[in-house]
Design an enzyme around this catalytic site. Structure first.
Site, PDB file in Angstrom:
ATOM      1  N   THR A   1      14.653 -74.234 -74.182  1.00 47.18           N
ATOM      2  CA  THR A   1      16.105 -74.392 -74.332  1.00 47.18           C
ATOM      3  C   THR A   1      16.416 -75.763 -74.931  1.00 47.18           C
ATOM      4  O   THR A   1      15.743 -76.740 -74.607  1.00 47.18           O
ATOM      5  CB  THR A   1      16.773 -74.257 -72.951  1.00 47.18           C
ATOM      6  OG1 THR A   1      16.574 -72.916 -72.495  1.00 47.18           O
ATOM      7  CG2 THR A   1      18.269 -74.539 -73.011  1.00 47.18           C
TER       8      THR A   1
ATOM      9  N   ALA B   1      11.844 -81.689 -74.593  1.00 46.43           N
ATOM     10  CA  ALA B   1      11.816 -82.535 -73.391  1.00 46.43           C
ATOM     11  C   ALA B   1      12.813 -83.664 -73.578  1.00 46.43           C
ATOM     12  O   ALA B   1      13.201 -83.987 -74.702  1.00 46.43           O
ATOM     13  CB  ALA B   1      10.412 -83.102 -73.179  1.00 46.43           C
TER      14      ALA B   1
ATOM     15  N   GLU C   1      13.136 -72.933 -67.037  1.00 43.04           N
ATOM     16  CA  GLU C   1      12.087 -73.504 -67.899  1.00 43.04           C
ATOM     17  C   GLU C   1      10.800 -73.696 -67.099  1.00 43.04           C
ATOM     18  O   GLU C   1       9.711 -73.358 -67.563  1.00 43.04           O
ATOM     19  CB  GLU C   1      12.557 -74.843 -68.470  1.00 43.04           C
ATOM     20  CG  GLU C   1      13.628 -74.688 -69.534  1.00 43.04           C
ATOM     21  CD  GLU C   1      14.262 -76.001 -69.966  1.00 43.04           C
ATOM     22  OE1 GLU C   1      14.797 -76.034 -71.070  1.00 43.04           O
ATOM     23  OE2 GLU C   1      14.243 -76.980 -69.202  1.00 43.04           O
TER      24      GLU C   1
HETATM   25  C1  5RP Z   1      16.957 -78.238 -71.446  1.00 33.97           C
HETATM   26  C2  5RP Z   1      15.849 -79.166 -71.717  1.00 33.97           C
HETATM   27  C3  5RP Z   1      15.629 -79.579 -73.139  1.00 33.97           C
HETATM   28  O1  5RP Z   1      14.346 -79.196 -73.515  1.00 33.97           O
HETATM   29  C4  5RP Z   1      15.770 -81.064 -73.247  1.00 33.97           C
HETATM   30  O2  5RP Z   1      17.047 -81.433 -72.764  1.00 33.97           O
HETATM   31  C5  5RP Z   1      15.616 -81.538 -74.694  1.00 33.97           C
HETATM   32  O3  5RP Z   1      16.670 -81.066 -75.461  1.00 33.97           O
HETATM   33  P1  5RP Z   1      16.741 -81.255 -77.012  1.00 33.97           P
HETATM   34  O4  5RP Z   1      15.633 -80.457 -77.622  1.00 33.97           O
HETATM   35  O5  5RP Z   1      18.101 -80.751 -77.378  1.00 33.97           O
HETATM   36  O6  5RP Z   1      16.592 -82.740 -77.324  1.00 33.97           O
HETATM   37  O7  5RP Z   1      15.110 -79.581 -70.856  1.00 33.97           O
HETATM   38  O8  5RP Z   1      17.123 -78.010 -70.077  1.00 33.97           O
END
Ligand code: 5RP
Length: 235
Positions: free
Chosen positions: A28, A86, A106
């Site tokens: 996500t 992440a 996740e």
């Molecule tokens: C969602 C997450 C995402 O992987 C994390 O927030 C990183 O997001 P992005 O790829 O938009 O930088 O843990 O719950």
């Protein structure tokens, strides 16, 4: 080039590891979204066939829009690879996730996957977790204020109940998220995770310990790979 380009490079490399017939855990966030688009491109270009297991309703919506076939976690018995972004990752492969509020699903998909691949831009690699990134913790709604107080006193952090549109944010699993501030960083992520897991009312933490087999960090022009246990390669 910016962080988005780095995320996209990491995501495209992660998707290149997918083979036809695989069941794939779909993360996500914005980096995961780049990966879903890269999967769609391979479906069109070379007839890639996969079965996705989505980690949030947002990812499910995107998979539906891109016509990527999916199955729920309970019927997907053999997830060969999980690809996700992440918020931070340290040199031991300990991760903070949950910026998008999907940490519980996740982690469930990650623990059920044979190979966990984390894709990030270069800004996410840190010497010590915490600091300017808050640690998300999913708590049950019932009595959440009391749980938050016990978290704050138990692990000495400053907690913030996550809000969206003026009201407390509710996860896909119907819980709240507490974003915990550790201004000096987290000294020992594994022991903090253990302590938090033992607090009544905590459903799950955004600390992912031992859940990264391969880290792909995108740069403007290439990717940097780290296998855990550590083995570094530059592509
Ligand atoms: C969602 C997450 C995402 O992987 C994390 O927030 C990183 O997001 P992005 O790829 O938009 O930088 O843990 O719950």
């Amino acid at each position: 080039m910016g962080l988005d380009e780095q995320k996209k490079n990491a995501a495209v490399h992660a998707v290149s590891l997918i083979r036809t017939g695989m069941t794939v855990g779909l993360g996500t966030g914005t980096t995961a979204a780049f990966a879903l688009h890269a999967i769609r491109e391979r479906m069109e270009r070379e007839g890639l066939v996969i079965l996705g297991v989505c980690t949030s309703s947002g990812t499910q919506d995107l998979a539906n829009r891109l016509s990527i076939p999916t199955a729920p976690l309970s019927t997907a018995t053999n997830i060969e690879i999980y690809i996700d972004g992440a918020d931070q990752i340290d040199h031991d492969g300990n991760i903070i996730k949950g910026g998008g509020g999907a940490l519980l699903r996740e982690k469930l998909v990650a623990v059920n996957s044979a190979r966990r691949v984390i894709m990030t831009d270069a800004s996410k690699r840190v010497d010590k977790l915490g600091g300017r990134v808050f640690l998300p913790i999913e708590v049950v709604r019932f009595g959440h204020d009391t749980t938050i107080s016990r978290i704050a006193s138990g692990v000495r952090c400053t907690p913030h109940l996550r809000r969206k549109g003026g009201v407390a944010f509710v996860t896909d699993e119907g819980n709240h998220i507490v974003d915990c501030e550790f201004p000096d960083g987290i000294a020992s992520p594994p022991s903090l995770a253990q302590t938090l897991d033992a607090i009544t009312g905590v459903v799950e933490t955004g600390l992912f310990i031992g859940l990264c087999d391969l880290l792909i960090v995108g740069s403007d022009t290439s990717v940097h790979l780290t296998e855990f246990p550590r083995k570094e390669v530059i592509l």
